[in-house]
Design a protein around this motif. Structure first.
Motif, PDB file in Angstrom:
ATOM      1  N   THR A   1       8.072  10.320   6.284  1.00 52.79           N
ATOM      2  CA  THR A   1       7.097   9.605   7.106  1.00 52.79           C
ATOM      3  C   THR A   1       6.120   8.774   6.275  1.00 52.79           C
ATOM      4  O   THR A   1       5.279   8.075   6.833  1.00 52.79           O
ATOM      5  CB  THR A   1       6.290  10.601   7.971  1.00 52.79           C
ATOM      6  OG1 THR A   1       5.675  11.560   7.110  1.00 52.79           O
ATOM      7  CG2 THR A   1       7.177  11.286   8.989  1.00 52.79           C
ATOM      8  N   SER A   2       6.236   8.822   4.965  1.00 53.55           N
ATOM      9  CA  SER A   2       5.339   8.065   4.095  1.00 53.55           C
ATOM     10  C   SER A   2       5.719   6.592   4.065  1.00 53.55           C
ATOM     11  O   SER A   2       6.900   6.239   4.121  1.00 53.55           O
ATOM     12  CB  SER A   2       5.414   8.619   2.666  1.00 53.55           C
ATOM     13  OG  SER A   2       4.767   7.747   1.758  1.00 53.55           O
ATOM     14  N   ARG A   3       4.719   5.740   3.941  1.00 52.56           N
ATOM     15  CA  ARG A   3       5.006   4.305   3.815  1.00 52.56           C
ATOM     16  C   ARG A   3       5.753   4.010   2.517  1.00 52.56           C
ATOM     17  O   ARG A   3       6.336   2.957   2.361  1.00 52.56           O
ATOM     18  CB  ARG A   3       3.723   3.498   3.906  1.00 52.56           C
ATOM     19  CG  ARG A   3       2.886   3.535   2.652  1.00 52.56           C
ATOM     20  CD  ARG A   3       1.596   2.825   2.799  1.00 52.56           C
ATOM     21  NE  ARG A   3       0.563   3.834   2.898  1.00 52.56           N
ATOM     22  CZ  ARG A   3      -0.676   3.606   3.232  1.00 52.56           C
ATOM     23  NH1 ARG A   3      -1.060   2.403   3.517  1.00 52.56           N
ATOM     24  NH2 ARG A   3      -1.542   4.565   3.283  1.00 52.56           N
ATOM     25  N   TYR A   4       5.734   4.938   1.574  1.00 46.78           N
ATOM     26  CA  TYR A   4       6.409   4.729   0.296  1.00 46.78           C
ATOM     27  C   TYR A   4       7.761   5.420   0.201  1.00 46.78           C
ATOM     28  O   TYR A   4       8.390   5.400  -0.854  1.00 46.78           O
ATOM     29  CB  TYR A   4       5.506   5.217  -0.843  1.00 46.78           C
ATOM     30  CG  TYR A   4       4.179   4.514  -0.867  1.00 46.78           C
ATOM     31  CD1 TYR A   4       4.100   3.152  -1.133  1.00 46.78           C
ATOM     32  CD2 TYR A   4       3.011   5.202  -0.597  1.00 46.78           C
ATOM     33  CE1 TYR A   4       2.875   2.499  -1.131  1.00 46.78           C
ATOM     34  CE2 TYR A   4       1.783   4.551  -0.598  1.00 46.78           C
ATOM     35  CZ  TYR A   4       1.725   3.203  -0.869  1.00 46.78           C
ATOM     36  OH  TYR A   4       0.520   2.550  -0.864  1.00 46.78           O
ATOM     37  N   ALA A   5       8.231   6.026   1.274  1.00 44.07           N
ATOM     38  CA  ALA A   5       9.477   6.803   1.246  1.00 44.07           C
ATOM     39  C   ALA A   5      10.673   5.980   0.784  1.00 44.07           C
ATOM     40  O   ALA A   5      11.550   6.500   0.098  1.00 44.07           O
ATOM     41  CB  ALA A   5       9.752   7.418   2.611  1.00 44.07           C
ATOM     42  N   THR A   6      10.739   4.719   1.125  1.00 46.81           N
ATOM     43  CA  THR A   6      11.877   3.881   0.739  1.00 46.81           C
ATOM     44  C   THR A   6      11.527   2.889  -0.362  1.00 46.81           C
ATOM     45  O   THR A   6      12.336   2.031  -0.697  1.00 46.81           O
ATOM     46  CB  THR A   6      12.426   3.110   1.951  1.00 46.81           C
ATOM     47  OG1 THR A   6      11.385   2.274   2.475  1.00 46.81           O
ATOM     48  CG2 THR A   6      12.903   4.066   3.042  1.00 46.81           C
ATOM     49  N   THR A   7      10.328   3.004  -0.921  1.00 49.09           N
ATOM     50  CA  THR A   7       9.910   2.100  -1.993  1.00 49.09           C
ATOM     51  C   THR A   7      10.562   2.542  -3.303  1.00 49.09           C
ATOM     52  O   THR A   7      10.410   3.691  -3.717  1.00 49.09           O
ATOM     53  CB  THR A   7       8.376   2.115  -2.143  1.00 49.09           C
ATOM     54  OG1 THR A   7       7.791   1.768  -0.891  1.00 49.09           O
ATOM     55  CG2 THR A   7       7.926   1.136  -3.207  1.00 49.09           C
ATOM     56  N   PRO A   8      11.297   1.642  -3.945  1.00 46.78           N
ATOM     57  CA  PRO A   8      11.954   2.012  -5.209  1.00 46.78           C
ATOM     58  C   PRO A   8      10.958   2.354  -6.305  1.00 46.78           C
ATOM     59  O   PRO A   8       9.847   1.822  -6.352  1.00 46.78           O
ATOM     60  CB  PRO A   8      12.743   0.754  -5.594  1.00 46.78           C
ATOM     61  CG  PRO A   8      12.799  -0.086  -4.376  1.00 46.78           C
ATOM     62  CD  PRO A   8      11.602   0.275  -3.553  1.00 46.78           C
TER      63      PRO A   8
END
Length: 149
Positions: free
Chosen positions: A50-57
């Motif tokens: 649920t984090s905004r950074y979950a898919t950030t490389p």
């Protein structure tokens, strides 16, 4: 930081303890450029889904001493027009973004979705002016409800 770079791996890569993995890199790739190395050793993502950074490389920068410093790549927000709108809210003087997220999205920690939907880089600006209309949307890639026939 003594553990960083300890024990060579094939190809001259450093070995880092504690769940670290390799991220592809090299000239012309997302990691290419000054300080980036092919196969940089960086930690795997430990952000909740649920984090905004979950898919950030996650990338790695190797300093002059050979120490790898992991960092998050830039998080690119899709255009708000790509989000499925589910409503609007008119800001009142007592509104707080976390409370609005709890009311409309069911989780106060999802306030960042309201920021994305309204092109806000500073969350407090969304509730600073009473009377402002905020878009309430679903996350990117989640389709909205089917229109009534």
């Amino acid at each position: 930081m003594a553990g960083l770079g300890a024990g060579p791996l094939p190809g001259g890569l450093g070995q880092v303890p504690g769940g670290w993995g390799q991220v592809p890199g090299g000239p012309g790739s997302a990691l290419g450029g000054v300080g980036a190395i092919p196969g940089a050793i960086v930690p795997s993502s430990r952000f909740p889904v649920t984090s905004r950074y979950a898919t950030t490389p996650i990338a790695g920068f190797v300093d002059a001493a050979g120490v790898t410093h992991p960092y998050l790549r830039r998080r690119l927000v899709p255009p708000p027009e790509q989000f499925a709108a589910i409503g609007e809210h008119t800001v009142t003087q007592s509104d707080r973004l976390d409370r609005l997220a709890a009311t409309y999205l069911g989780d106060p920690e999802q306030y960042w979705l309201l920021c994305d939907a309204n092109r806000a880089t500073t969350p407090d600006t969304l509730t600073a002016a009473p009377g402002r209309r905020l878009r309430i949307t679903l996350p990117a890639g989640v389709p909205g409800p089917a229109p009534y026939a």
